[in-house]
Enzyme design. Sequence first.
Site, short mmCIF file in Angstrom:
data_model
loop_
_atom_site.label_atom_id
_atom_site.label_comp_id
_atom_site.label_asym_id
_atom_site.label_seq_id
_atom_site.Cartn_x
_atom_site.Cartn_y
_atom_site.Cartn_z
N GLU A 134 23.20 52.99 -81.35
CA GLU A 134 23.86 54.26 -81.63
C GLU A 134 23.86 55.03 -80.33
OE1 GLU A 134 24.61 57.87 -81.79
OE2 GLU A 134 22.59 58.03 -82.64
N CYS A 139 24.47 64.07 -79.96
CA CYS A 139 25.58 63.19 -79.62
C CYS A 139 26.83 63.47 -80.44
CB CYS A 139 25.16 61.72 -79.78
SG CYS A 139 24.48 61.33 -81.40
N THR A 154 22.38 53.15 -71.02
CA THR A 154 21.12 52.51 -71.36
C THR A 154 21.32 51.49 -72.47
OG1 THR A 154 19.94 54.53 -70.73
CG2 THR A 154 18.73 52.91 -72.02
N GLY A 155 22.23 51.78 -73.39
CA GLY A 155 22.52 50.85 -74.46
C GLY A 155 23.01 49.51 -73.95
N GLY A 165 20.53 56.24 -77.93
CA GLY A 165 20.48 56.80 -76.59
C GLY A 165 21.84 56.75 -75.93
N SER A 166 21.85 56.76 -74.62
CA SER A 166 23.10 56.81 -73.87
C SER A 166 23.80 55.46 -73.87
CB SER A 166 22.83 57.23 -72.42
OG SER A 166 22.17 56.19 -71.72
N GLU A 206 30.68 63.20 -71.38
CA GLU A 206 29.86 63.92 -72.34
C GLU A 206 28.86 64.78 -71.57
OE1 GLU A 206 26.95 63.04 -76.17
OE2 GLU A 206 27.04 61.58 -74.54
N LYS A 209 8.97 53.07 -80.48
CA LYS A 209 8.75 53.51 -79.11
C LYS A 209 9.42 54.88 -78.93
CE LYS A 209 11.11 53.18 -75.36
NZ LYS A 209 10.77 54.46 -74.67
#
Length: 479
Positions: A248, A282, A230-231, A226-227, A380, A175
């Site tokens: 990650e 990141c 969201t993780g 991702g962030s 960040e 995706k």
Amino acid sequence: MAPQLDITAYPGNVINNEFVPTSATRHSINPSTKEALYEVPVATKADVDLAVKHARKAFESWSKVPFAERARLLLDFADAIETHRESLEKLLVLEQGKPLGLAHTELDMSLQWLRAFSTMEVKDEVLDDNEERTVTQIFTPLGVCCGIVPWNWPVLLGLGKVGPALITGNTIVIKPSPFTPYCDLKLGEIGMGIFPPGVLQVLSGGDDLGPMLTEHPDIDKVTFTGSSETGKLVMQSCAKTLKRVTLELGGNDAAIICGDVDIPAIIPKIATLAFLNSGQICMLIKRLYVHESIYDEFRAALVAFSKGIKTGDGFAPDILVGPVQNAMQYEKVKNLYSEIEKCNWTQALEGEVLKNSKGFFITPAIIDNPPDDSRIVAEEPFGPILPILKWSDEDDVLRRANDTKAGLGASVWSKDLDRAERMARCLSAGSVWINSHFDVAPNIPFGGHKWSGIGREWGMMGLKSYCNSTSLWKWKKAM
């Protein structure tokens, strides 16, 4: 030269080696111009169910394909991508915004990663062997995997999930990010000519596509980049069906500069690894701690070099800082820049939001010794803004570097390698470098501590996360 891909044509999602059109379509934009790009499909729940059904069926045979054959097909896939790399690099600049040279680097790395994965076989491990018994740890593929790919490195981080999943005998549904769906769909199109139906599929969609996949009962593993926020949602969603999950997530990497460094020698690398891809990686340097004995000299050299960094469209020559990738991230970075005046931060290098430009352009900024509790240090930024901070005591700077929920990467820079390693071993991060930063390789595990993730991608450790572990006990005496 072989014919290149038609980067304007997206007839449908890639399901079971066929294009499956959708009733609705959408498009992303070129972040350098804000102009619309090409229409891509918007997957529905029915599309997800169909793709997973075919992935499940394909797994039955793909999981039994010998390693050597899977490796051969992965190499064929890499060769086919390389044939079309010119089109893919151009497309990557259009959809992601990064400079063409960096797009070329991303394709180089992606091909290197795929070819390396083709050599990495997860083998049985004998854990105990004596006269009475042999105990062997065997690794079998999990089943259907789902790879959720971010918008900052959509090719490398997409193929960085495809390779380990397929070489270990799994099937995978990719995706892409809604902001950067184009290259990943084209990679799926290339894969149609390489892999058996259902082995590699790509679904493009909106914000609702992620939950459809993470909650699907017939998907066995989700690998998400991702962030951190969201993780957490991905992990919560996967918990409903006890999926295996690799996360990650975001970082806030610290780089500690000791007083004995060769300032002119390291400044170009430090600045590049802070502002590359507009700070949208990141594992870039996000917090720079410089020893007080060289602070003023180091800051002056960093500012002088950074003044020469060019910001602009990715197709223009000598660009290091392209646009911020999307409007949402652009507003976040602008909001952080607005804090400069509100909080009376001192700018060693004054950054600028280029309001009169067509795209989402923001020039680099360096903030001079802000408080440790300021947003620019604690958060960040994921944009071209860097705090440089002063330190004097080794134990104190290690504490400050570790004083964050993030733990993705960190570095120590010193001519005294023994001291640097002693300090590096005290840093809580998944990757720690001495006299470098942001080095990655396909055979080296990659991931984070704390809120920067769970599990590892890449390396044998990463490949094993795509497998079930079975302890096989064999008793040698006949019953």
